[in-house]
Design an enzyme around this catalytic site. Structure first.
Site, PDB file in Angstrom:
ATOM      1  N   LYS A  22      82.676  48.547  -2.397  1.00 22.64           N
ATOM      2  CA  LYS A  22      83.658  47.711  -1.684  1.00 22.64           C
ATOM      3  C   LYS A  22      83.622  46.287  -2.248  1.00 22.64           C
ATOM      4  O   LYS A  22      84.660  45.696  -2.547  1.00 22.64           O
ATOM      5  CB  LYS A  22      83.331  47.658  -0.205  1.00 22.64           C
ATOM      6  N   ASN A  23      82.404  45.743  -2.417  1.00 25.70           N
ATOM      7  CA  ASN A  23      82.281  44.327  -2.787  1.00 25.70           C
ATOM      8  C   ASN A  23      82.501  44.064  -4.269  1.00 25.70           C
ATOM      9  O   ASN A  23      82.429  42.919  -4.709  1.00 25.70           O
ATOM     10  CB  ASN A  23      80.924  43.783  -2.328  1.00 25.70           C
ATOM     11  N   CYS A 120      82.861  35.014  11.463  1.00 25.48           N
ATOM     12  CA  CYS A 120      82.818  36.432  11.853  1.00 25.48           C
ATOM     13  C   CYS A 120      81.500  36.622  12.589  1.00 25.48           C
ATOM     14  O   CYS A 120      80.725  35.690  12.783  1.00 25.48           O
ATOM     15  CB  CYS A 120      82.937  37.326  10.628  1.00 25.48           C
ATOM     16  N   ARG A 125      80.533  31.420   7.989  1.00 25.57           N
ATOM     17  CA  ARG A 125      81.188  31.861   6.750  1.00 25.57           C
ATOM     18  C   ARG A 125      82.180  30.818   6.200  1.00 25.57           C
ATOM     19  O   ARG A 125      83.338  31.108   5.943  1.00 25.57           O
ATOM     20  CB  ARG A 125      81.907  33.191   6.951  1.00 25.57           C
ATOM     21  N   ASP A 308      72.752  42.660   2.905  1.00 27.41           N
ATOM     22  CA  ASP A 308      73.578  43.783   3.384  1.00 27.41           C
ATOM     23  C   ASP A 308      72.759  45.029   3.663  1.00 27.41           C
ATOM     24  O   ASP A 308      73.287  46.011   4.178  1.00 27.41           O
ATOM     25  CB  ASP A 308      74.676  44.110   2.367  1.00 27.41           C
ATOM     26  N   ARG A 400      85.328  49.799   7.578  1.00 28.20           N
ATOM     27  CA  ARG A 400      85.670  48.748   6.625  1.00 28.20           C
ATOM     28  C   ARG A 400      84.893  48.930   5.323  1.00 28.20           C
ATOM     29  O   ARG A 400      85.346  48.504   4.267  1.00 28.20           O
ATOM     30  CB  ARG A 400      85.342  47.371   7.222  1.00 28.20           C
TER      31      ARG A 400
HETATM   32  C1  EPZ Z   1      79.635  38.407   0.010  1.00 29.01           C
HETATM   33  O1  EPZ Z   1      80.113  37.627   1.085  1.00 29.01           O
HETATM   34  C2  EPZ Z   1      79.747  39.851   0.467  1.00 29.01           C
HETATM   35  N1  EPZ Z   1      81.145  40.180   0.724  1.00 29.01           N
HETATM   36  C3  EPZ Z   1      78.922  40.048   1.741  1.00 29.01           C
HETATM   37  O2  EPZ Z   1      78.994  41.419   2.103  1.00 29.01           O
HETATM   38  C4  EPZ Z   1      77.462  39.707   1.415  1.00 29.01           C
HETATM   39  O3  EPZ Z   1      76.686  39.835   2.587  1.00 29.01           O
HETATM   40  C5  EPZ Z   1      77.383  38.268   0.887  1.00 29.01           C
HETATM   41  O4  EPZ Z   1      78.258  38.110  -0.257  1.00 29.01           O
HETATM   42  C6  EPZ Z   1      75.971  37.888   0.453  1.00 29.01           C
HETATM   43  O5  EPZ Z   1      75.516  38.790  -0.511  1.00 29.01           O
HETATM   44  C7  EPZ Z   1      81.969  40.443  -0.332  1.00 29.01           C
HETATM   45  O6  EPZ Z   1      81.537  40.417  -1.481  1.00 29.01           O
HETATM   46  C8  EPZ Z   1      83.384  40.772  -0.019  1.00 29.01           C
HETATM   47  P1  EPZ Z   1      78.428  34.157   0.365  1.00 29.01           P
HETATM   48  P2  EPZ Z   1      80.407  36.057   0.858  1.00 29.01           P
HETATM   49  O7  EPZ Z   1      79.561  33.258   0.041  1.00 29.01           O
HETATM   50  O8  EPZ Z   1      80.778  35.811  -0.543  1.00 29.01           O
HETATM   51  C9  EPZ Z   1      77.277  30.248   2.763  1.00 29.01           C
HETATM   52  C10 EPZ Z   1      79.222  43.231   3.566  1.00 29.01           C
HETATM   53  O9  EPZ Z   1      78.559  43.609   4.544  1.00 29.01           O
HETATM   54  N2  EPZ Z   1      78.493  29.679   2.160  1.00 29.01           N
HETATM   55  O10 EPZ Z   1      77.538  34.640  -0.749  1.00 29.01           O
HETATM   56  O11 EPZ Z   1      81.335  35.626   1.929  1.00 29.01           O
HETATM   57  C11 EPZ Z   1      77.590  31.377   3.733  1.00 29.01           C
HETATM   58  O12 EPZ Z   1      77.861  30.868   5.018  1.00 29.01           O
HETATM   59  C12 EPZ Z   1      79.550  41.761   3.388  1.00 29.01           C
HETATM   60  O13 EPZ Z   1      79.643  43.977   2.645  1.00 29.01           O
HETATM   61  C13 EPZ Z   1      78.797  28.346   2.369  1.00 29.01           C
HETATM   62  O14 EPZ Z   1      78.074  27.626   3.065  1.00 29.01           O
HETATM   63  O15 EPZ Z   1      78.965  35.425   1.122  1.00 29.01           O
HETATM   64  C14 EPZ Z   1      76.318  32.193   3.706  1.00 29.01           C
HETATM   65  O16 EPZ Z   1      75.371  31.605   4.577  1.00 29.01           O
HETATM   66  C15 EPZ Z   1      79.001  40.923   4.534  1.00 29.01           C
HETATM   67  N3  EPZ Z   1      79.932  27.831   1.804  1.00 29.01           N
HETATM   68  C16 EPZ Z   1      75.826  32.047   2.257  1.00 29.01           C
HETATM   69  O17 EPZ Z   1      76.497  30.882   1.730  1.00 29.01           O
HETATM   70  C17 EPZ Z   1      80.771  28.602   1.029  1.00 29.01           C
HETATM   71  O18 EPZ Z   1      81.786  28.076   0.525  1.00 29.01           O
HETATM   72  C18 EPZ Z   1      76.171  33.230   1.363  1.00 29.01           C
HETATM   73  O19 EPZ Z   1      77.559  33.462   1.509  1.00 29.01           O
HETATM   74  C19 EPZ Z   1      80.443  29.954   0.829  1.00 29.01           C
HETATM   75  C20 EPZ Z   1      79.293  30.475   1.386  1.00 29.01           C
END
Ligand code: EPZ
Length: 421
Positions: A22-23, A120, A125, A308, A400
């Site tokens: 998915k990711n 969420c 996020r 995850d 999802r």
């Molecule tokens: C991706 O989400 C994945 N989703 C998530 O999978 C996964 O848990 C996550 O990466 C971490 O590996 C997809 O790839 C579609 P991040 P993403 O930006 O990119 C903070 C699942 O279950 N952050 O790496 O949204 C954020 O709040 C899903 O398949 C900021 O502060 O995660 C978090 O604490 C859930 N500012 C951390 O960084 C930003 O601009 C990591 O978030 C972006 C992120």
């Protein structure tokens, strides 16, 4: 709303084929916006999130079609000359990964209007890193009425260091930089396998991305990119979920298509708990032991233990012979599954980012409610182990990210069924 009913106590034995990731599918579909023409992605999982993104493409004026018969795993996407570069709130609120169209649209169309995804269940996020990075490449960003308006007649390459490691932040900026003028260097970039998969697709489209999979990614902008046919990598989180199911039920499962190099941190943890892990031709096998040993785990960006997989491993640790510490460092609220597991008899105490999991003799089946994607998978795992029947509600969360989960588990010997409302 559908419910899933599981009767626990049955060993899972056999082979299961892992679906496309998915990711990886979501950013790779978004990347196709960078080039006019007809693209085709193979091994695309049939998931709610993928369907949502395809709906978004249709709203923007692209044409997305899933194949049939032997090509049922393929999605063909036709991108015309005109795109309406807007992602409405109604769609983005159901799938925050829609924000991945922001980078490609600004790069390709010079503007984009994308609803802010909002938070969420697992955390706030924010997307500040996505926006700061696009500004660094010369975009002007205006936030109003719950939308991001991004504009740039021509993005200009530059250097950007992420304040926090962000998977989709890295992906958005990689895609935008492909059509920027000049060189972009991204530092403190995410290293997940899905980043490497996206870079491979972008390069196949005529992009020039180097260093994906390391914290420093260099992108040389190009004038134009071209359509491709490309495969999606296997889903390492789905694979890991089935490996945990084998350990949890003293089973023996060969997960076909799983790539061990994507799963090292999880495989190590499963070995620490006493499971036997073997890499075989075409997959990874897990054989569960009668005794499950406790172990401490801390979630980290790749190659660390994946956030995850935190909820799924916690279920295994909840019936270990001893106590384990689970530390969630990536998201601020990713222990929603703990309350439901406790209703099944788990002994888990939360103190901020740390959950102390004290192994119990057994879990007992109960009606429980899914709160987010990976929590729903953990509740199904708990039901496989628990005495009696577990009924999981709000399984739309599961749909999802997992393709035909109950069918795959039933084929392995699980007593599981979906009750449609
Ligand atoms: C991706 O989400 C994945 N989703 C998530 O999978 C996964 O848990 C996550 O990466 C971490 O590996 C997809 O790839 C579609 P991040 P993403 O930006 O990119 C903070 C699942 O279950 N952050 O790496 O949204 C954020 O709040 C899903 O398949 C900021 O502060 O995660 C978090 O604490 C859930 N500012 C951390 O960084 C930003 O601009 C990591 O978030 C972006 C992120």
């Amino acid at each position: 709303m559908d419910r899933i009913i599981v009767e626990g106590g049955h060993r899972l034995v056999g082979e299961v084929h892992v679906s496309g990731a998915k990711n990886a599918a979501l950013p790779m579909l978004a990347a196709l916006l960078l080039a006019r023409g007809t693209h085709c992605l193979r091994n695309v999982p049939d998931l709610a999130d993928v369907r949502t993104l395809c709906n978004l493409f249709e709203i923007m004026g692209a044409k997305a079609e899933r194949g049939s018969g032997s090509r049922a795993d393929a999605i063909t996407l036709t991108i015309g000359d005109v795109l309406e570069p807007e992602a409405p709130y109604e769609l983005v609120r159901t799938m925050r990964a829609s924000v991945l169209v922001l980078g490609p649209l600004v790069a390709r169309c010079g503007r984009a209007r994308v609803s802010l995804p909002g938070g969420c269940a697992i955390g706030a996020r924010p997307i500040d890193q996505h926006l700061k990075g696009l500004e660094r490449l010369g975009a002007t960003i205006v936030l109003e009425h719950g939308y991001v308006e991004a504009r740039a007649d021509q993005l200009i390459g530059g250097s950007f260091t992420f304040d926090v490691i962000s998977v989709t932040g890295t992906e958005n900026l990689m895609m935008a930089a492909c059509l920027a003028k000049g060189r972009t260097v991204l530092e403190n970039a995410a290293c997940e396998p899905e980043i490497v998969a996206l870079a491979n697709l972008l390069n196949a489209m005529g992009g020039r991305v180097q260093g994906a999979g390391t914290p420093v990614i260099t992108i040389e902008g190009v004038e134009a990119m071209h359509p491709v046919e490309f495969p999606i990598i296997p889903d390492r989180i789905e694979a890991g979920t089935f490996l945990v199911a084998a350990a949890l039920t003293q089973g023996d499962i060969l997960v076909k298509g799983a790539l061990p190099e994507h799963l090292e941190a999880l495989l190590q943890k499963l070995r620490d708990t006493g499971a036997s892990i073997t890499v075989e031709a075409g997959g990874v096998r897990c054989q569960g032991d009668d005794v499950i040993l406790p172990t401490d785990v801390k979630t980290l960006p790749h190659p660390g233990f994946p956030t995850d997989m935190q909820a799924q491993l916690m279920v295994l640790l909840s019936v270990a012979k001893g106590s384990s510490m689970v530390t969630e460092t990536v998201f601020e609220n990713r222990f929603m599954h703990v309350l439901e597991l406790s209703r099944m008899g788990a002994d888990i105490r939360i103190d901020g980012k740390v959950a102390l999991v004290k192994g119990v003799q057994h879990l007992s089946g109960a009606p429980v409610m899914a709160t987010d994607l990976r929590a729903s998978a953990s509740l199904i795992l708990a039901g496989l182990r628990a005495r009696g029947q577990t009924e999981i509600r709000r399984v739309y969360h599961l749909d999802r990210g997992y393709e035909r989960m109950e069918e795959k588990l039933r084929a392995l010997g699980a007593h599981i069924e979906r009750v449609k409302r």
